[in-house]
Write an enzyme that holds these catalytic residues in place. Structure first.
Site, PDB file in Angstrom:
ATOM      1  N   LEU A  43       0.875  -1.166   0.000  1.00  0.00           N
ATOM      2  CA  LEU A  43       0.000   0.000   0.000  1.00  0.00           C
ATOM      3  C   LEU A  43       0.916   1.221   0.000  1.00  0.00           C
ATOM      4  O   LEU A  43       1.978   1.210   0.629  1.00  0.00           O
ATOM      5  CB  LEU A  43      -0.894   0.039   1.247  1.00  0.00           C
ATOM      6  N   ASP A  44       0.517   2.276  -0.704  1.00  0.00           N
ATOM      7  CA  ASP A  44       1.301   3.511  -0.670  1.00  0.00           C
ATOM      8  C   ASP A  44       1.458   3.975   0.778  1.00  0.00           C
ATOM      9  O   ASP A  44       0.603   3.708   1.626  1.00  0.00           O
ATOM     10  CB  ASP A  44       0.611   4.608  -1.482  1.00  0.00           C
ATOM     11  N   GLY A  45       2.524   4.711   1.036  1.00  0.00           N
ATOM     12  CA  GLY A  45       2.794   5.158   2.390  1.00  0.00           C
ATOM     13  C   GLY A  45       1.624   5.874   3.032  1.00  0.00           C
ATOM     14  O   GLY A  45       1.321   5.657   4.212  1.00  0.00           O
ATOM     15  N   ARG A  99      -5.239   5.777  -7.953  1.00  0.00           N
ATOM     16  CA  ARG A  99      -4.948   7.208  -8.012  1.00  0.00           C
ATOM     17  C   ARG A  99      -4.792   7.668  -9.460  1.00  0.00           C
ATOM     18  O   ARG A  99      -5.334   8.704  -9.861  1.00  0.00           O
ATOM     19  CB  ARG A  99      -3.694   7.515  -7.200  1.00  0.00           C
TER      20      ARG A  99
END
Length: 294
Positions: free
Chosen positions: A134-136, A236
């Protein structure tokens, strides 16, 4: 201290220097290769990162120092754990594994502290136990492997897009259709910050996202987004592509939102247990910071 330089003979034609060095494992990434550019020569001459190598070119380079990382006492929100896997709800702000600029305080460090030992998946110590990311600044459910057997099976399932992953995303604008499908291949941009762009290009990777509207507001819409592939920044980039960027996204949105991170949360994660084969599904409600935004 004397530095021992390494020498490689290029075996490809028309390939960027930084990409080639990352590809052969001389450096862990193109960005790391760029950091060592002043220590790299091709045929005895200094070049820039965009230099296109030719087969037979002689590359001399200084190896990157060996990375040392270990356990860190970082809180984990554990939802399930057995001898083979661990499922957590990752907090926003926690990067999954060590990388340039994020050498410490990552999920890998936290898992090493909790589990004691993790498998080096794909021979990469920085990916210990990590089978998907998962993105930060994205929160939510994530599964990690505690054994090599479990890790290899989970990674194979991820590659075949078998797990069931749903995200809650608040996006700009009122999305008119109740449901939709975005089938748009993604390619990493070579300009500026690391960003994925939609391109009909042979190098682009298939990317499919479906969505359904949960609730419409005056100028935003809450969506359930399902991943049918697992590309970097997929939701995104796809939301930007259809003109409805994720609220709070600093990379894909031009809106100036007064929130600390993108509104993106993995709230459903389903997969077959890598050892028993049993289907398991977990659900996770929105964290408090995103509830307050709603």
């Amino acid at each position: 201290m004397e530095i021992s330089y390494l020498k490689k003979t290029c075996s490809k034609d028309n390939v960027r220097l930084d990409a080639y060095l990352a590809d052969i494992g001389a450096y862990k990434s193109r960005s790391q290769a760029t950091k060592f550019l002043d220590k790299i020569t091709v045929n005895g001459k200094s070049v820039n990162k965009n230099y296109k190598l030719k087969s037979g070119d002689i590359i001399d380079f200084e190896p990157a120092p060996e990375e040392v990382f270990g356990p860190e006492k970082i809180p984990l929100d554990i939802r399930y754990e057995d001898d083979d896997i661990i499922v957590i709800s990752k907090q926003a702000g926690l990067v999954c594994h060590p990388s340039t600029g994020h050498e410490t305080h990552t999920l890998v460090n936290a898992l090493l502290y909790h589990c004691g030992e993790l498998p080096d998946l794909q021979g990469d110590k920085t990916r210990a136990g990590i089978v998907h990311r998962l993105d930060g600044d994205t929160s939510g459910l994530l599964v990690a492997a505690k054994t090599m057997q479990a890790g290899e099976k989970l990674m194979a399932d991820m590659k075949e897009h078998k797990p069931n992953r749903h995200y809650l995303a608040l996006v700009h604008g009122v999305v008119k259709p109740d449901t939709g499908k975005i089938d748009a291949p993604l390619l990493r941009s070579v300009k500026g910050r690391p960003k994925m762009i939609v391109r009909d290009d042979a190098a682009a990777k298939d990317a499919i996202t479906t969505f359904k509207v949960i609730e419409r507001y005056n100028d935003t819409t809450l969506l359930d987004c399902k991943l049918h592939t697992g590309r970097t920044h997929q939701i995104r980039a796809h939301m930007e592509f259809i003109g409805h960027p994720v609220v709070g996204d600093p990379l894909y949105s031009s809106f100036k939102d007064d929130i600390k991170r993108q509104f993106l949360h993995c709230y459903v994660l389903g997969f077959n247990h890598p050892i028993t084969g049993e289907y398991m599904e977990f659900k996770d409600e929105l964290p408090q910071d995103l509830k307050e935004i709603l």
